[in-house]
Motif scaffolding. Sequence first.
Motif, PDB file in Angstrom:
ATOM      1  N   ALA A 283      -9.017   4.009 -16.250  1.00  0.00           N
ATOM      2  CA  ALA A 283      -9.279   3.138 -15.094  1.00  0.00           C
ATOM      3  C   ALA A 283     -10.207   2.039 -15.545  1.00  0.00           C
ATOM      4  CB  ALA A 283      -9.914   3.936 -13.969  1.00  0.00           C
ATOM      5  N   ALA A 284      -9.722   0.850 -15.535  1.00  0.00           N
ATOM      6  CA  ALA A 284     -10.532  -0.249 -16.062  1.00  0.00           C
ATOM      7  C   ALA A 284     -11.146  -1.088 -14.940  1.00  0.00           C
ATOM      8  CB  ALA A 284      -9.694  -1.122 -16.978  1.00  0.00           C
ATOM      9  N   CYS A 285     -10.320  -1.631 -14.059  1.00  0.00           N
ATOM     10  CA  CYS A 285     -10.866  -2.558 -13.056  1.00  0.00           C
ATOM     11  C   CYS A 285     -11.335  -1.830 -11.804  1.00  0.00           C
ATOM     12  CB  CYS A 285      -9.814  -3.592 -12.667  1.00  0.00           C
ATOM     13  SG  CYS A 285      -8.475  -2.899 -11.687  1.00  0.00           S
ATOM     14  N   GLY A 288      -7.372  -2.019  -8.317  1.00  0.00           N
ATOM     15  CA  GLY A 288      -5.950  -2.276  -8.100  1.00  0.00           C
ATOM     16  C   GLY A 288      -5.459  -3.560  -8.715  1.00  0.00           C
ATOM     17  N   VAL A 289      -6.072  -3.980  -9.784  1.00  0.00           N
ATOM     18  CA  VAL A 289      -5.706  -5.254 -10.388  1.00  0.00           C
ATOM     19  C   VAL A 289      -5.050  -5.074 -11.756  1.00  0.00           C
ATOM     20  CG1 VAL A 289      -6.579  -7.494 -11.148  1.00  0.00           C
ATOM     21  CG2 VAL A 289      -7.621  -6.376  -9.183  1.00  0.00           C
ATOM     22  N   CYS A 290      -5.587  -4.191 -12.580  1.00  0.00           N
ATOM     23  CA  CYS A 290      -5.153  -4.150 -13.989  1.00  0.00           C
ATOM     24  C   CYS A 290      -3.959  -3.239 -14.235  1.00  0.00           C
ATOM     25  CB  CYS A 290      -6.317  -3.713 -14.877  1.00  0.00           C
ATOM     26  SG  CYS A 290      -6.732  -1.954 -14.721  1.00  0.00           S
ATOM     27  N   SER A 292      -4.001  -0.076 -15.038  1.00  0.00           N
ATOM     28  CA  SER A 292      -4.204   0.961 -16.062  1.00  0.00           C
ATOM     29  C   SER A 292      -4.208   2.379 -15.490  1.00  0.00           C
ATOM     30  CB  SER A 292      -5.501   0.706 -16.829  1.00  0.00           C
ATOM     31  OG  SER A 292      -6.619   0.851 -15.984  1.00  0.00           O
ATOM     32  N   CYS A 293      -4.410   2.550 -14.186  1.00  0.00           N
ATOM     33  CA  CYS A 293      -4.532   3.905 -13.617  1.00  0.00           C
ATOM     34  C   CYS A 293      -3.240   4.376 -12.948  1.00  0.00           C
ATOM     35  CB  CYS A 293      -5.682   3.925 -12.610  1.00  0.00           C
ATOM     36  SG  CYS A 293      -5.394   2.843 -11.203  1.00  0.00           S
ATOM     37  N   LEU A 321      -1.404   3.268  -7.799  1.00  0.00           N
ATOM     38  CA  LEU A 321      -2.584   2.952  -8.606  1.00  0.00           C
ATOM     39  C   LEU A 321      -3.674   3.902  -8.113  1.00  0.00           C
ATOM     40  CD1 LEU A 321      -2.293  -0.934  -8.507  1.00  0.00           C
ATOM     41  CD2 LEU A 321      -1.633   0.624 -10.364  1.00  0.00           C
ATOM     42  N   CYS A 323      -6.764   4.196  -8.378  1.00  0.00           N
ATOM     43  CA  CYS A 323      -8.010   3.638  -7.830  1.00  0.00           C
ATOM     44  C   CYS A 323      -7.815   3.103  -6.420  1.00  0.00           C
ATOM     45  CB  CYS A 323      -8.533   2.526  -8.736  1.00  0.00           C
ATOM     46  SG  CYS A 323      -7.432   1.095  -8.801  1.00  0.00           S
TER      47      CYS A 323
HETATM   48  S1  FES Z   1      -8.152   0.809 -12.524  1.00  0.00           S
HETATM   49 FE1  FES Z   1      -7.159  -1.114 -12.566  1.00  0.00          FE
HETATM   50  S2  FES Z   1      -5.541  -0.839 -11.179  1.00  0.00           S
HETATM   51 FE2  FES Z   1      -6.629   1.006 -11.055  1.00  0.00          FE
END
Ligand code: FES
Length: 334
Positions: A283-285, A288-290, A292-293, A321, A323
Amino acid sequence: MTMPTSLCPNRMQIHSIIQETSDVWTINLINHDFYMYSPGQYALVSIKNSDEVMRAYTLSSSPGQSRFISITVRRLENGIGSNWLTRTVKEGDYLWLSEAQGEFTCANVTCQQYLMLAAGCGVTPIMSMTRWLMVNRPQANVKVLFNVRDDKQVIFAQEWQHLASLYPDRLQLCVMAETPDYGDIAQGRLTEEKLKALVPDIRSRVVMTCGPVPYMKNVQQYVANLGVPAAHFFMERFSTEPEAVESENILTLKIRQRLLNFNVPVGTTLLAALEQNKQPVIAACRAGVCGSCKTKILSGNYTTTSTMTLTEAEIAEGYVLACSCQLHSDTEIA
Ligand code: FES
């Protein structure tokens, strides 16, 4: 050294690490290739140079003006990324960064009047943009209100003073310390009344804000009440801090592949549920943008606040996502 994850293809070497305040450090990076970014954007950083953990940090430097690519990091008590970056890494080490991301930038805004509202470490994109605006938009007038706990918590204190003395007609800086608070208009927490008094021409300005989520939500309300059109208001979306939900109702989260069950409060995000139970999740951002999750839900009732990076087909198959997915009943994931 091999790339830990295709999401972070940019290898940069640490030139220097500068302590800004008691719990904030700036890491200056040398990038041997061209790295394109806009002021205010962030990058994902591969933590421990692994493919399992990434965290998002604002690029606090400014494109075309800063000698280094810089990230500025607040050390969080249980933060895996921030503790590694502020305790373990040293000059000469390498970090892997993603391409720059995020929509929170002044580069696409044509207005010449800005109000920048920052709290705590949220000042990092504000510094990046202010520094950039002063040089690249000679007509720009920028007012910065920066909320801090006390005057020892002023991140980039020297550079703020330097910029304010370099551009006295175009940059007005107001640092609002919560303590001591003698009741002056420019002290203590930001309120709608203070904002109105400190920025009487607020309606003619584009407002950009970054800080803890409750602070930004308050700012959004104040600004709307003071008549700033929604199109003139921008706030940063990503967060490095895990959120906690309190609920008396409990649901069961089942992870099919690992044959594990956990009890979590109703309403919690799937990401928080996984992290609280020490399950690996990238989970990076956290906003709900990147993308990655991305996780597949097999059954359960849930709502989502972002599906930004998912295709219609993925959503139909149950991908979310983590997050940005709130759990409302017993849930099973793949
Ligand atoms: S951590 Fe980036 S979309 Fe969920």
